[in-house]
Design an enzyme around this catalytic site. Sequence first.
Site, PDB file in Angstrom:
ATOM      1  N   LYS A 111       0.830  -1.210   0.000  1.00  0.00           N
ATOM      2  CA  LYS A 111       0.000   0.000   0.000  1.00  0.00           C
ATOM      3  C   LYS A 111       0.863   1.258   0.000  1.00  0.00           C
ATOM      4  O   LYS A 111       1.823   1.361   0.756  1.00  0.00           O
ATOM      5  CB  LYS A 111      -0.916   0.005   1.223  1.00  0.00           C
ATOM      6  CG  LYS A 111      -1.888   1.189   1.258  1.00  0.00           C
ATOM      7  CD  LYS A 111      -2.787   1.115   2.483  1.00  0.00           C
ATOM      8  CE  LYS A 111      -3.773   2.279   2.522  1.00  0.00           C
ATOM      9  NZ  LYS A 111      -4.660   2.228   3.713  1.00  0.00           N
ATOM     10  N   ASP A 120      -0.070   2.524   5.193  1.00  0.00           N
ATOM     11  CA  ASP A 120      -0.307   2.130   6.588  1.00  0.00           C
ATOM     12  C   ASP A 120      -0.791   0.688   6.783  1.00  0.00           C
ATOM     13  O   ASP A 120      -1.279   0.359   7.858  1.00  0.00           O
ATOM     14  CB  ASP A 120      -1.345   3.063   7.202  1.00  0.00           C
ATOM     15  CG  ASP A 120      -2.711   2.934   6.530  1.00  0.00           C
ATOM     16  OD1 ASP A 120      -2.810   3.219   5.329  1.00  0.00           O
ATOM     17  OD2 ASP A 120      -3.666   2.515   7.197  1.00  0.00           O
ATOM     18  N   CYS A 121      -0.647  -0.177   5.817  1.00  0.00           N
ATOM     19  CA  CYS A 121      -1.169  -1.541   5.945  1.00  0.00           C
ATOM     20  C   CYS A 121      -0.288  -2.392   6.876  1.00  0.00           C
ATOM     21  O   CYS A 121       0.882  -2.642   6.563  1.00  0.00           O
ATOM     22  CB  CYS A 121      -1.246  -2.200   4.570  1.00  0.00           C
ATOM     23  SG  CYS A 121      -1.688  -3.946   4.627  1.00  0.00           S
ATOM     24  N   LYS A 136      -6.289   1.827  -8.235  1.00  0.00           N
ATOM     25  CA  LYS A 136      -5.394   0.696  -8.479  1.00  0.00           C
ATOM     26  C   LYS A 136      -4.974   0.632  -9.946  1.00  0.00           C
ATOM     27  O   LYS A 136      -5.824   0.659 -10.837  1.00  0.00           O
ATOM     28  CB  LYS A 136      -6.090  -0.601  -8.071  1.00  0.00           C
ATOM     29  CG  LYS A 136      -6.431  -0.639  -6.588  1.00  0.00           C
ATOM     30  CD  LYS A 136      -7.376  -1.775  -6.236  1.00  0.00           C
ATOM     31  CE  LYS A 136      -7.807  -1.685  -4.789  1.00  0.00           C
ATOM     32  NZ  LYS A 136      -8.856  -2.671  -4.429  1.00  0.00           N
ATOM     33  N   VAL A 148      -3.510  -6.072  -1.023  1.00  0.00           N
ATOM     34  CA  VAL A 148      -2.077  -6.126  -0.748  1.00  0.00           C
ATOM     35  C   VAL A 148      -1.876  -6.777   0.627  1.00  0.00           C
ATOM     36  O   VAL A 148      -2.792  -6.767   1.453  1.00  0.00           O
ATOM     37  CB  VAL A 148      -1.460  -4.699  -0.760  1.00  0.00           C
ATOM     38  CG1 VAL A 148      -1.412  -4.152  -2.161  1.00  0.00           C
ATOM     39  CG2 VAL A 148      -2.215  -3.753   0.173  1.00  0.00           C
ATOM     40  N   SER A 157      -0.605 -12.380   3.528  1.00  0.00           N
ATOM     41  CA  SER A 157       0.596 -12.277   4.370  1.00  0.00           C
ATOM     42  C   SER A 157       0.916 -13.578   5.091  1.00  0.00           C
ATOM     43  O   SER A 157       2.087 -13.887   5.326  1.00  0.00           O
ATOM     44  CB  SER A 157       0.444 -11.136   5.380  1.00  0.00           C
ATOM     45  OG  SER A 157      -0.624 -11.376   6.283  1.00  0.00           O
ATOM     46  N   HIS A 162      -0.405   0.502  15.157  1.00  0.00           N
ATOM     47  CA  HIS A 162      -1.670   1.114  14.743  1.00  0.00           C
ATOM     48  C   HIS A 162      -2.538   1.430  15.961  1.00  0.00           C
ATOM     49  O   HIS A 162      -3.178   2.484  16.018  1.00  0.00           O
ATOM     50  CB  HIS A 162      -2.420   0.176  13.797  1.00  0.00           C
ATOM     51  CG  HIS A 162      -1.933   0.254  12.377  1.00  0.00           C
ATOM     52  ND1 HIS A 162      -2.743   0.569  11.315  1.00  0.00           N
ATOM     53  CD2 HIS A 162      -0.702   0.065  11.852  1.00  0.00           C
ATOM     54  CE1 HIS A 162      -2.048   0.574  10.193  1.00  0.00           C
ATOM     55  NE2 HIS A 162      -0.808   0.259  10.492  1.00  0.00           N
ATOM     56  N   TRP A 214      -7.480   4.746   9.280  1.00  0.00           N
ATOM     57  CA  TRP A 214      -8.562   4.300  10.157  1.00  0.00           C
ATOM     58  C   TRP A 214      -9.763   5.246  10.163  1.00  0.00           C
ATOM     59  O   TRP A 214     -10.806   4.913  10.737  1.00  0.00           O
ATOM     60  CB  TRP A 214      -8.051   4.124  11.583  1.00  0.00           C
ATOM     61  CG  TRP A 214      -7.188   2.916  11.725  1.00  0.00           C
ATOM     62  CD1 TRP A 214      -5.827   2.883  11.835  1.00  0.00           C
ATOM     63  CD2 TRP A 214      -7.619   1.552  11.738  1.00  0.00           C
ATOM     64  NE1 TRP A 214      -5.376   1.589  11.915  1.00  0.00           N
ATOM     65  CE2 TRP A 214      -6.458   0.750  11.852  1.00  0.00           C
ATOM     66  CE3 TRP A 214      -8.858   0.927  11.662  1.00  0.00           C
ATOM     67  CZ2 TRP A 214      -6.510  -0.655  11.909  1.00  0.00           C
ATOM     68  CZ3 TRP A 214      -8.913  -0.460  11.703  1.00  0.00           C
ATOM     69  CH2 TRP A 214      -7.758  -1.231  11.820  1.00  0.00           C
ATOM     70  N   LYS A 263     -13.261   3.830   9.317  1.00  0.00           N
ATOM     71  CA  LYS A 263     -13.788   2.943  10.352  1.00  0.00           C
ATOM     72  C   LYS A 263     -14.394   3.738  11.491  1.00  0.00           C
ATOM     73  O   LYS A 263     -15.418   3.339  12.083  1.00  0.00           O
ATOM     74  CB  LYS A 263     -12.676   2.048  10.911  1.00  0.00           C
ATOM     75  CG  LYS A 263     -12.107   1.048   9.926  1.00  0.00           C
ATOM     76  CD  LYS A 263     -13.013  -0.153   9.757  1.00  0.00           C
ATOM     77  CE  LYS A 263     -12.359  -1.238   8.918  1.00  0.00           C
ATOM     78  NZ  LYS A 263     -13.256  -2.393   8.703  1.00  0.00           N
TER      79      LYS A 263
END
Length: 259
Positions: free
Chosen positions: A55, A66-67, A94, A107, A120, A206, A253, A256
């Site tokens: 990202k 920030d991923c 993208k 990602v 991951s 985070h 964030w 969210k």
Amino acid sequence: MSTVRVQVSACVFSATVNNLCLRQNAVVSFRKKKLLRLVSMSSVPPSQPFEIAVKASVTTPNRLGDCPFCQRVLLTLEEKHLPYDPKLVDLTNKPEWFLKVNPDGKVPVIKFDEKWVPDSDIITQTLEEKYPSPPLLTPPEKATAGSKIFSTFIGFLKSKDPNDGTEQALLSELSSFSDYIKENGPFINGSEISAADLSLGPKLYHLEIALGHYKKWTVPDSLTSLKSYMKAIFSRESFVKTSAQPQDVIEGWRPKVEG
């Protein structure tokens, strides 16, 4: 006469046994050498850097985003001293090449042997298998330590009701993990950092930034072992090199919190 025959037979038998033992030892030695050669070959860094899509920052051009799952993979590459070439992907726009190699549009994605591989969990497991030195594998009985922290953090971050129990749920998980580190630390697997730390570390990063910004909330000073753990992880060279800027974490964030 019979005594001589017995002695000769015994000598022949002894020689046969010794010969078999030598042959068996030679086979075992050959197998060990072959195994060591295979391990050694798998430990050799690739001739070309790994291509990995991660990202991109939403606040600063040409910076990592920030991923936490992207950082987990990058941390694994860093800790194993493997070269890599990050491809920064704007997830709000993208590029066509990225959607072509990964139609799901998620990602991180890494290129293994001309094939793009997502997730991951799969990526880090594959890296451990291909490049076992230095080892980062966490024993199964320790791998789940702190595994519920991230979900309880998200629950508290999204909460609009201060009395819904989400803060207490997070505190309970953090307290349990702090106790675990006090007994087993300084890292999840003891004295050496492992895969579990590389997964949890970005999530705690985070947590600290997002809750500090949106909730004015900090990890209690009473959780001394947890705070020491976070400091140890965040200060590692690999972490500093792969961590997102605080403003990117905050912006990441925002949907969210405000959604």
